[in-house]
Design a protein around this motif. Structure first.
Motif, short mmCIF file in Angstrom:
data_model
loop_
_atom_site.label_atom_id
_atom_site.label_comp_id
_atom_site.label_asym_id
_atom_site.label_seq_id
_atom_site.Cartn_x
_atom_site.Cartn_y
_atom_site.Cartn_z
N LEU A 1 0.85 -1.18 0.00
CA LEU A 1 0.00 0.00 0.00
C LEU A 1 0.89 1.24 0.00
CD1 LEU A 1 -2.66 1.55 0.27
CD2 LEU A 1 -2.57 1.16 2.75
N ASN A 2 0.77 2.05 -1.04
CA ASN A 2 1.57 3.27 -1.17
C ASN A 2 0.68 4.49 -1.04
OD1 ASN A 2 3.91 1.68 -1.88
ND2 ASN A 2 3.02 1.46 -3.93
N LEU A 3 1.12 5.46 -0.25
CA LEU A 3 0.35 6.68 -0.03
C LEU A 3 0.68 7.70 -1.11
CD1 LEU A 3 0.76 7.11 3.85
CD2 LEU A 3 -1.08 5.98 2.58
N GLU A 4 -0.35 8.42 -1.54
CA GLU A 4 -0.15 9.51 -2.49
C GLU A 4 0.16 10.78 -1.72
OE1 GLU A 4 -3.56 9.90 -4.94
OE2 GLU A 4 -3.31 7.94 -5.93
N GLN A 5 1.18 11.49 -2.15
CA GLN A 5 1.60 12.71 -1.48
C GLN A 5 1.51 13.87 -2.46
OE1 GLN A 5 5.52 11.96 0.07
NE2 GLN A 5 4.75 10.83 1.83
N THR A 6 1.05 15.01 -1.95
CA THR A 6 0.98 16.21 -2.76
C THR A 6 2.37 16.82 -2.91
OG1 THR A 6 0.55 17.60 -0.82
CG2 THR A 6 -1.36 16.64 -1.95
N LYS A 7 2.46 17.81 -3.81
CA LYS A 7 3.74 18.49 -4.00
C LYS A 7 4.19 19.20 -2.72
CE LYS A 7 3.38 19.22 -9.00
NZ LYS A 7 3.39 20.23 -10.09
N GLY A 8 3.23 19.76 -2.00
CA GLY A 8 3.57 20.42 -0.74
C GLY A 8 4.16 19.45 0.26
N GLN A 9 3.58 18.25 0.37
CA GLN A 9 4.10 17.24 1.28
C GLN A 9 5.49 16.77 0.85
OE1 GLN A 9 0.92 14.37 1.09
NE2 GLN A 9 -0.15 15.26 2.85
N LEU A 10 5.66 16.60 -0.47
CA LEU A 10 6.97 16.18 -0.96
C LEU A 10 8.03 17.25 -0.68
CD1 LEU A 10 5.95 14.56 -4.37
CD2 LEU A 10 6.61 13.38 -2.26
N MET A 11 7.67 18.52 -0.91
CA MET A 11 8.62 19.61 -0.65
C MET A 11 8.94 19.70 0.84
SD MET A 11 9.52 20.91 -3.52
CE MET A 11 10.25 22.44 -2.96
N THR A 12 7.90 19.52 1.68
CA THR A 12 8.14 19.56 3.13
C THR A 12 9.08 18.44 3.56
OG1 THR A 12 5.94 20.50 3.46
CG2 THR A 12 7.02 19.51 5.38
N ARG A 13 8.85 17.24 3.03
CA ARG A 13 9.73 16.12 3.38
C ARG A 13 11.15 16.36 2.88
NH1 ARG A 13 7.87 9.98 2.45
NH2 ARG A 13 6.58 10.66 4.23
N ALA A 14 11.27 16.92 1.66
CA ALA A 14 12.60 17.20 1.13
C ALA A 14 13.32 18.25 1.98
CB ALA A 14 12.50 17.68 -0.32
N ALA A 15 12.56 19.28 2.42
CA ALA A 15 13.17 20.31 3.27
C ALA A 15 13.60 19.73 4.61
CB ALA A 15 12.19 21.46 3.48
N LEU A 16 12.76 18.87 5.18
CA LEU A 16 13.14 18.25 6.46
C LEU A 16 14.37 17.36 6.30
CD1 LEU A 16 9.61 17.28 7.88
CD2 LEU A 16 11.10 19.14 8.63
N ASN A 17 14.43 16.62 5.21
CA ASN A 17 15.61 15.78 4.98
C ASN A 17 16.87 16.63 4.82
OD1 ASN A 17 14.04 13.47 5.06
ND2 ASN A 17 13.71 13.41 2.86
N THR A 18 16.73 17.78 4.11
CA THR A 18 17.88 18.68 3.94
C THR A 18 18.33 19.26 5.27
OG1 THR A 18 17.09 19.24 1.71
CG2 THR A 18 18.71 20.71 2.71
N LEU A 19 17.36 19.72 6.07
CA LEU A 19 17.71 20.29 7.38
C LEU A 19 18.34 19.23 8.27
CD1 LEU A 19 14.60 22.54 8.11
CD2 LEU A 19 16.89 23.27 7.45
N LEU A 20 17.80 18.02 8.20
CA LEU A 20 18.37 16.95 9.03
C LEU A 20 19.80 16.64 8.62
CD1 LEU A 20 17.92 14.81 11.21
CD2 LEU A 20 17.02 13.29 9.45
N GLY A 21 20.04 16.58 7.30
CA GLY A 21 21.40 16.30 6.84
C GLY A 21 22.37 17.41 7.19
N MET A 22 21.99 18.67 6.93
CA MET A 22 22.87 19.79 7.24
C MET A 22 23.07 19.94 8.74
SD MET A 22 21.57 22.64 4.48
CE MET A 22 22.79 23.82 5.06
N GLY A 23 21.98 19.73 9.50
CA GLY A 23 22.11 19.81 10.96
C GLY A 23 23.06 18.77 11.51
N THR A 24 22.99 17.56 10.95
CA THR A 24 23.91 16.50 11.40
C THR A 24 25.36 16.88 11.11
OG1 THR A 24 22.19 14.85 10.97
CG2 THR A 24 24.45 14.05 11.20
N VAL A 25 25.60 17.46 9.93
CA VAL A 25 26.97 17.86 9.57
C VAL A 25 27.48 18.94 10.53
CG1 VAL A 25 28.36 18.97 7.79
CG2 VAL A 25 26.70 17.22 7.15
N PHE A 26 26.65 19.95 10.81
CA PHE A 26 27.09 21.03 11.69
C PHE A 26 27.31 20.53 13.12
CE2 PHE A 26 25.42 23.90 8.39
CZ PHE A 26 26.49 24.79 8.32
#
Length: 264
Positions: free
Chosen positions: A148-173
């Motif tokens: 079962l795969n969930l459908e995600q809107t562009k806003g949800q995808l962008m939010t997840r991408a932003a969270l992943n970016t912040l998590l990666g950069m935060g881990t590096v810092f």
């Protein structure tokens, strides 16, 4: 040139689907709808975590086939245990996210090499999704996957991408800051070692001896007795006394400059 064009046109034409293949796809779509209905019922009425913990994949497959046969009356249905495990896991997580499933869409099928991929759209209270089922493209149509795969809107995808970016950069810092603290702590290591090192015993200071007065040694005049007697007689004659009144202890050479000035 015209011959080549016709040959290429013939190569690009879509292969005609046989009636037997159409029958298999239709059976796969019908079976997929029943599997989705049964899986939703199984997840919502049973403790999936307990089932996954107490049964291995082979036991899950046997349990699913036996109960599905009672539910649908299809005694020829076959499935792999890992497919049942993936279906239970994905449906449990999907239903928690999208809410109870309220509507099932029309299944569609695509033949991919030796498999038939069936997609069933579903709608939930809080979101939509789709179930992808994979069957073998033969007369048995064994189910090898169900997710079962969930459908995600562009806003949800962008939010997840932003969270992943912040998590990666935060881990590096965070790692860089931690490394800087470790490097700065190197200066404290010698001080810590010095605090744990045994202290050396202090050596008591010895007072310096007091200076002693120089000892005046009397000059030995035993070898110059004649010279002493002559000098003593000369001094006695100059003083107008006798020799017994004084005693010569030492003889030193006089400064010749004084004698020269006295002669002048």
């Amino acid at each position: 040139m015209l011959t080549c064009v016709f040959v290429l046109t013939a190569c690009g034409s879509k292969e005609a689907v046989s009636e037997f293949q159409k029958t298999k796809e239709s059976a796969a779509r019908s079976r997929a709808g029943q599997v989705v209905d049964f899986t939703v019922l199984l997840v919502t009425t049973n403790n999936v975590d307990e089932m996954l913990e107490n049964y291995n994949n082979m036991e899950l497959g046997d349990l699913f086939m036996s109960t599905f046969m009672q539910y649908s009356g299809d005694a020829s249905f076959q499935c792999e245990g890992k497919a049942v495990n993936g279906a239970l896991t994905s449906f449990r997580e999907g239903i928690d996210a999208m809410g109870s499933i309220t509507e099932f869409g029309t299944p569609t099928s695509v033949v991919d090499d030796d498999t038939i991929v069936v997609t069933v759209p579903v709608k939930g209270e809080k979101g939509n999704g789709s179930v992808e089922l994979i069957f073998t493209n033969d007369i048995y149509q064994q189910m090898t996957s169900c997710t079962l795969n969930l459908e995600q809107t562009k806003g949800q995808l962008m939010t997840r991408a932003a969270l992943n970016t912040l998590l990666g950069m935060g881990t590096v810092f965070v790692v860089l800051i931690l490394i800087s603290f470790i490097i700065s702590a190197f200066n404290l290591i010698p001080k810590i070692q010095a605090s744990f090192a045994p202290k050396k015993a202090e050596i008591p200071s010895v007072p310096e001896p007091a200076p002693t007065a120089p000892v005046v040694e009397e000059e030995d005049l035993s070898d110059d007795m004649e010279l002493v007697a002559v000098i003593a007689a000369a001094i006695a004659a100059y003083e107008g006394t006798t020799v017994e009144g004084f005693q010569v202890r030492s003889i030193k050479r006089a400064n010749t400059k004084n004698w020269k000035s006295a002669k002048n």
